[in-house]
Design a protein around this motif. Structure first.
Motif, PDB file in Angstrom:
ATOM      1  N   THR A   1       0.851  -1.186   0.000  1.00  0.00           N
ATOM      2  CA  THR A   1       0.000   0.000   0.000  1.00  0.00           C
ATOM      3  C   THR A   1       0.893   1.244   0.000  1.00  0.00           C
ATOM      4  OG1 THR A   1      -0.064   0.147   2.411  1.00  0.00           O
ATOM      5  CG2 THR A   1      -1.730  -1.249   1.326  1.00  0.00           C
ATOM      6  N   GLU A   2       0.277   2.394  -0.196  1.00  0.00           N
ATOM      7  CA  GLU A   2       1.038   3.649  -0.116  1.00  0.00           C
ATOM      8  C   GLU A   2       1.683   3.791   1.258  1.00  0.00           C
ATOM      9  OE1 GLU A   2       1.862   5.901  -2.189  1.00  0.00           O
ATOM     10  OE2 GLU A   2       0.554   5.620  -3.937  1.00  0.00           O
ATOM     11  N   ALA A   3       0.971   3.334   2.284  1.00  0.00           N
ATOM     12  CA  ALA A   3       1.514   3.416   3.646  1.00  0.00           C
ATOM     13  C   ALA A   3       2.755   2.546   3.789  1.00  0.00           C
ATOM     14  CB  ALA A   3       0.447   2.990   4.661  1.00  0.00           C
ATOM     15  N   THR A   4       2.714   1.360   3.154  1.00  0.00           N
ATOM     16  CA  THR A   4       3.878   0.468   3.207  1.00  0.00           C
ATOM     17  C   THR A   4       5.073   1.118   2.523  1.00  0.00           C
ATOM     18  OG1 THR A   4       2.433  -1.471   3.143  1.00  0.00           O
ATOM     19  CG2 THR A   4       4.744  -1.814   2.598  1.00  0.00           C
ATOM     20  N   VAL A   5       4.847   1.682   1.347  1.00  0.00           N
ATOM     21  CA  VAL A   5       5.933   2.321   0.600  1.00  0.00           C
ATOM     22  C   VAL A   5       6.506   3.498   1.382  1.00  0.00           C
ATOM     23  CG1 VAL A   5       6.455   3.686  -1.463  1.00  0.00           C
ATOM     24  CG2 VAL A   5       5.137   1.573  -1.669  1.00  0.00           C
ATOM     25  N   ASN A   6       5.644   4.308   1.958  1.00  0.00           N
ATOM     26  CA  ASN A   6       6.131   5.449   2.739  1.00  0.00           C
ATOM     27  C   ASN A   6       6.946   4.980   3.948  1.00  0.00           C
ATOM     28  OD1 ASN A   6       4.976   7.358   1.046  1.00  0.00           O
ATOM     29  ND2 ASN A   6       3.037   7.367   2.161  1.00  0.00           N
ATOM     30  N   TYR A   7       6.512   3.891   4.543  1.00  0.00           N
ATOM     31  CA  TYR A   7       7.269   3.325   5.662  1.00  0.00           C
ATOM     32  C   TYR A   7       8.647   2.877   5.191  1.00  0.00           C
ATOM     33  CZ  TYR A   7       8.913  -0.194   8.944  1.00  0.00           C
ATOM     34  OH  TYR A   7       9.699  -0.942   9.794  1.00  0.00           O
ATOM     35  N   PHE A   8       8.694   2.145   4.058  1.00  0.00           N
ATOM     36  CA  PHE A   8       9.962   1.650   3.534  1.00  0.00           C
ATOM     37  C   PHE A   8      10.908   2.803   3.162  1.00  0.00           C
ATOM     38  CE2 PHE A   8       8.327  -2.749   1.948  1.00  0.00           C
ATOM     39  CZ  PHE A   8       8.413  -3.222   3.241  1.00  0.00           C
ATOM     40  N   LYS A   9      10.369   3.884   2.658  1.00  0.00           N
ATOM     41  CA  LYS A   9      11.215   5.013   2.251  1.00  0.00           C
ATOM     42  C   LYS A   9      12.021   5.547   3.433  1.00  0.00           C
ATOM     43  CE  LYS A   9       8.509   6.629  -1.717  1.00  0.00           C
ATOM     44  NZ  LYS A   9       7.628   7.715  -2.244  1.00  0.00           N
ATOM     45  N   ASN A  10      11.460   5.451   4.617  1.00  0.00           N
ATOM     46  CA  ASN A  10      12.182   5.882   5.819  1.00  0.00           C
ATOM     47  C   ASN A  10      12.941   4.740   6.476  1.00  0.00           C
ATOM     48  OD1 ASN A  10      11.310   8.633   5.829  1.00  0.00           O
ATOM     49  ND2 ASN A  10       9.305   7.972   6.580  1.00  0.00           N
ATOM     50  N   ALA A  11      12.309   3.567   6.512  1.00  0.00           N
ATOM     51  CA  ALA A  11      12.877   2.439   7.248  1.00  0.00           C
ATOM     52  C   ALA A  11      14.145   1.899   6.586  1.00  0.00           C
ATOM     53  CB  ALA A  11      11.848   1.319   7.372  1.00  0.00           C
ATOM     54  N   ILE A  12      14.178   1.862   5.252  1.00  0.00           N
ATOM     55  CA  ILE A  12      15.330   1.264   4.565  1.00  0.00           C
ATOM     56  C   ILE A  12      16.615   2.041   4.850  1.00  0.00           C
ATOM     57  CG2 ILE A  12      16.338   0.779   2.302  1.00  0.00           C
ATOM     58  CD1 ILE A  12      13.513  -0.054   1.382  1.00  0.00           C
ATOM     59  N   PRO A  13      16.656   3.370   4.614  1.00  0.00           N
ATOM     60  CA  PRO A  13      17.915   4.075   4.929  1.00  0.00           C
ATOM     61  C   PRO A  13      18.240   4.076   6.414  1.00  0.00           C
ATOM     62  CG  PRO A  13      16.188   5.616   4.272  1.00  0.00           C
ATOM     63  CD  PRO A  13      15.676   4.244   3.964  1.00  0.00           C
ATOM     64  N   GLN A  14      17.217   4.158   7.265  1.00  0.00           N
ATOM     65  CA  GLN A  14      17.478   4.143   8.701  1.00  0.00           C
ATOM     66  C   GLN A  14      18.129   2.826   9.121  1.00  0.00           C
ATOM     67  OE1 GLN A  14      13.734   4.951  10.625  1.00  0.00           O
ATOM     68  NE2 GLN A  14      13.751   7.128  10.111  1.00  0.00           N
ATOM     69  N   PHE A  15      17.592   1.727   8.604  1.00  0.00           N
ATOM     70  CA  PHE A  15      18.147   0.427   8.958  1.00  0.00           C
ATOM     71  C   PHE A  15      19.563   0.272   8.416  1.00  0.00           C
ATOM     72  CE2 PHE A  15      18.870  -4.090   7.874  1.00  0.00           C
ATOM     73  CZ  PHE A  15      18.846  -4.610   9.162  1.00  0.00           C
ATOM     74  N   ALA A  16      19.764   0.655   7.155  1.00  0.00           N
ATOM     75  CA  ALA A  16      21.086   0.507   6.533  1.00  0.00           C
ATOM     76  C   ALA A  16      22.139   1.307   7.288  1.00  0.00           C
ATOM     77  CB  ALA A  16      21.029   0.938   5.071  1.00  0.00           C
TER      78      ALA A  16
END
Length: 226
Positions: free
Chosen positions: A117-132
């Motif tokens: 969903t759009e919510a999932t994508v928005n979450y990933f946009k923040n979560a991916i760089p934060q995790f990396a």
């Protein structure tokens, strides 16, 4: 039991997953028989169906099949002859910097398929760089894990379709990167090499240790007895 047409090297009926796992062995001697483009395409499709962290698909797969390239890759891998014998060797590279690149194609596809969903994508946009950024240099390790999972898919897919493979873990990384034209890519690591072809030797099973030797329940030392 699945039958294989030995004259044409064609699988009449693909092995199921448990049978492919049970049958697979490391093969270091291959016939010169080529792999058809159609079969190679199927192998690639099944390989990239593998999962990856955040669906980054951070593997970079190079299909080495031209003779001069195979010879150069063989030299970079301590002259292990299975590379020049097999019709194709897959080089699995891992891009530790994949998270820094444009991820919109991954996000857009996830939305189009309805998986995200759009919510999932928005979450990933923040979560991916934060995790990396939180794991630092371990991004290399995570990318190698993803590439290795994809390589396992390939080995089992090949086995199920009448082919054989040999997981390789001996090479000079910088030399392999030169062979595949990636010497300037600092974020790229070589995860493993995987020759694929038709076996020219029997599948010999060296056996496995009893489960109680290295399988445990909840904690190391609490041995699993089966």
């Amino acid at each position: 039991m699945t039958q294989i047409n030995q004259d044409r090297n064609l699988v009449l009926e693909p092995l199921d997953v448990p049978e492919a796992i049970a049958r697979r062995r490391a093969i270091k001697s291959f016939k010169p028989d080529k792999i058809s483009p159609e079969l190679l395409s199927k192998l690639v499709e099944l390989t990239v169906a593998a999962p990856s962290s955040y669906n980054l698909q951070d593997w970079r797969i190079v299909i080495v099949q031209e003779e001069a390239q195979k010879a150069a890759l063989c030299q970079a891998a301590y002259n292990q002859q299975q590379i020049v014998q097999a019709p194709v060797t897959f080089v699995f590279a891992a891009d530790a910097g994949a998270w820094k690149k444009d991820l919109s194609p991954i996000f857009d596809q996830g939305l189009q398929t309805g998986a995200w969903t759009e919510a999932t994508v928005n979450y990933f946009k923040n979560a991916i760089p934060q995790f990396a950024m939180s794991i630092g240099e371990k991004t290399r390790e995570y990318a190698i894990k993803d590439a290795t999972i994809a390589a396992t898919h390939l080995a089992l897919a090949a086995e199920s379709l009448g082919l054989s493979s040999c997981f390789m873990n001996g090479w000079v990384e910088e030399e392999v990167k030169k062979v595949i034209g990636a010497e300037a890519e600092e974020d790229l690591a070589i995860a493993l090499l995987l020759p694929i072809g038709y076996a020219a030797e029997p599948r010999k099973n060296p056996g496995r240790l009893p489960l109680s030797y290295n399988v445990f329940v909840d904690k190391i030392g609490n041995r699993y007895l089966g």
